[in-house]
Structure formats: C-alpha cells, structure tokens
Scaffold this motif. Structure first.
Motif, mmCIF file in Angstrom:
data_model
loop_
_atom_site.group_PDB
_atom_site.id
_atom_site.type_symbol
_atom_site.label_atom_id
_atom_site.label_comp_id
_atom_site.label_asym_id
_atom_site.label_seq_id
_atom_site.Cartn_x
_atom_site.Cartn_y
_atom_site.Cartn_z
ATOM 1 N N CYS A 165 3.289 43.906 35.036
ATOM 2 C CA CYS A 165 4.450 43.145 34.136
ATOM 3 C C CYS A 165 4.998 44.427 33.118
ATOM 4 C CB CYS A 165 3.837 42.102 33.519
ATOM 5 S SG CYS A 165 5.061 41.691 32.327
ATOM 6 N N CYS B 208 3.984 43.081 29.507
ATOM 7 C CA CYS B 208 2.581 42.731 28.874
ATOM 8 C C CYS B 208 1.691 43.827 29.707
ATOM 9 C CB CYS B 208 2.232 41.426 28.747
ATOM 10 S SG CYS B 208 1.939 40.802 30.577
ATOM 11 N N CYS C 151 5.784 39.097 34.561
ATOM 12 C CA CYS C 151 4.965 38.057 34.930
ATOM 13 C C CYS C 151 5.353 36.531 34.393
ATOM 14 C CB CYS C 151 3.515 38.010 34.160
ATOM 15 S SG CYS C 151 3.586 37.897 32.292
ATOM 16 N N CYS D 280 6.253 36.427 30.730
ATOM 17 C CA CYS D 280 6.952 37.323 29.915
ATOM 18 C C CYS D 280 8.519 37.015 30.568
ATOM 19 C CB CYS D 280 6.655 38.992 30.181
ATOM 20 S SG CYS D 280 5.115 39.097 29.476
HETATM 21 ZN ZN LIG Z 1 3.736 39.845 31.141
#
Ligand SMILES: [Zn+2]
Length: 258
Positions: free
Chosen positions: A165, A168, A186, A189
């Motif tokens: 991701c 994150c 992801c 996010c």
């Molecule tokens: Zn993420």
C-alpha cells in the motif's frame, strides 16, 4: 571570456533533441553517460558539406568530443567531433508509432534530468536501453515506453507503489490504485475516486518495472491500455507541466505489431 576554462572532453551520449540555431547551426540536447544532460552547439551542421550533420539526429547513440567547461560555466559548449555508435533515429523514420514512443522517451529523459551536467548513469542506461529496445522490435513499442516511464520514475524517486500500500505499506496485492496517494492502496487507505484496475493490469505494471518481459509480452490489450493510462497519469501528476509527446503515442490497439 575571463574566468572561463575551455577544454575538450569526451563522452558518449543519446541525442534527445535538435533545435535550429541561426542559418546553419543547431543546438543539440544530449544525455551523456558521465556528464549528465548537456546542451552543445553544432556549427554548420545544416550545410550539405557538414562533417557530422547526419550523425546528430534525435535518438542516435554517439561518441562526442565537446569543447567547454565540463564542470559548469556559462559559455555554450560546442561539438568538435562526433562518431556514430548507432543511429537509431533512422529506424523510426517509417514507423510513426515507434517514432512517437521514442519522442516520449527523449522528452521524459530531459524532464527527469532537470539540472544540466548532473551525472545519472542509471538514467543514461535506462534511456539508451529503451531506445535500443524500441529499435530492436522485440517487444511492443507501448510496452517498451511504459517500462521506461515506470523505471524512470523509480530513478526520480516517485515510482508508483504496486504491491505494498502506497500509504501504510501493508503488503498486497491491493485492488485500488490512486495517483494522488502514490499508487496501489489498501481498503483502509483508499481515497475517494481511486481507480480499480484489473488485477492483470497491476501484474503488468510489476512485470514492466522488474523487466519480466515473459509476462509483459503475454499481456492482453485491455490491461496494456489500462497500464498505459495509469503510468501516464502518475507521470503527469509528478511533472510540473505535462509531456507534449505522450498524447501522440498511438495506444489504440495495445497490441501494436512487433
Ligand atoms: Zn494502506
């Protein structure tokens, strides 16, 4: 010129751009192996009797002797000798799709080397390799271009995240892709408006980034088109001004003849 050290230096380079200067001269923009991006004047190249006019055409790989201060200085550098290593430009003359792909590569190389005379061996090797691969016709021109753009963005430090991701770092693969967020994201996010490319599209982007041509060559037209769109959007987002040549690249089929 006071304080200006003029000396001869030698390097090999890819010709990125050629501009007219007055009646018979040209300004050549080069990406060189050891001296980064350079601009140099070639005198008299537009005369038919020129010793090296035909060797200084876009996309050529040439060996040059240049007069100027390799460490800087304001004086314009001049080409004093040039030998052809391989004049790739000739191979694109009758192939407009490959010519536009080569133009987009050359323009991107110039934009990814904003400071003159700042060496980047990696960018030089990528650029020469992409021009050479286009000329060799082993892979579709659009794939060669997108591989170059992805890796070039990597040299610049803003390649899109493709597996982890972008926000994150959670390991994927993830289904959403957001250019403003920096690539694959992801579910936690994912910003509003994120794209949901086909899994095969992200697989193709990973393959192009890592030079996995076996996978890339087998990609179908849909993922190729989607990949080109995401790569172009990511590139344009990070460049202050868009590329002029990129919209000219023919991506209508995604399965251009090899
Ligand atoms: Zn993420």
């Amino acid at each position: 010129m006071p304080g200006y050290r003029r000396q001869l230096y030698r390097d090999d380079a890819v010709v990125l751009r050629v501009q007219k200067l007055g009646e018979s001269d040209r300004i050549i923009t080069l990406l060189s192996r050891r001296h980064g991006r350079l601009r140099a004047v070639a005198r008299g190249v537009r005369r038919t009797t020129s010793r090296f006019g035909a060797r200084l055409e876009p996309f050529g790989h040439v060996d040059l002797q240049i007069a100027g201060d390799p460490n800087g200085g304001d004086g314009l550098h001049t080409v004093s000798q040039v030998e052809a290593i391989e004049l790739y430009g000739k191979r694109f003359l009758d192939d407009y799709p490959r010519y536009t792909a080569a133009s987009a590569i050359a323009e991107t190389a110039e934009r990814l080397s904003p400071v003159e005379r700042e060496p980047s061996l990696r960018l030089f090797q990528l650029t020469l390799g992409a021009i050479r691969a286009l000329a060799a016709r082993e892979h579709a021109g659009t794939l060669v271009l997108d591989a170059y753009l992805l890796r070039g963005m990597g040299v610049a430090g803003w390649a899109p995240a493709l597996v982890e991701c972008a926000v994150c770092g959670t390991k994927g693969p993830h289904k959403a892709f957001s250019v403003p967020a920096g690539g694959a994201v992801c579910p936690d996010c994912r910003p509003p408006g994120a794209a949901h490319p086909a899994p095969a599209t992200l697989d193709l982007m990973v393959a192009l980034s890592s030079g996995n041509w076996h996978v890339a060559d087998a990609a179908e037209a849909g993922p190729r088109r989607e990949c080109s769109g995401l790569v172009a959007a990511h590139l344009q987002w990070h460049l202050e001004r868009g590329l002029r040549s990129l919209p000219l690249v023919d991506r209508t089929t995604g399965e251009e003849q090899k």
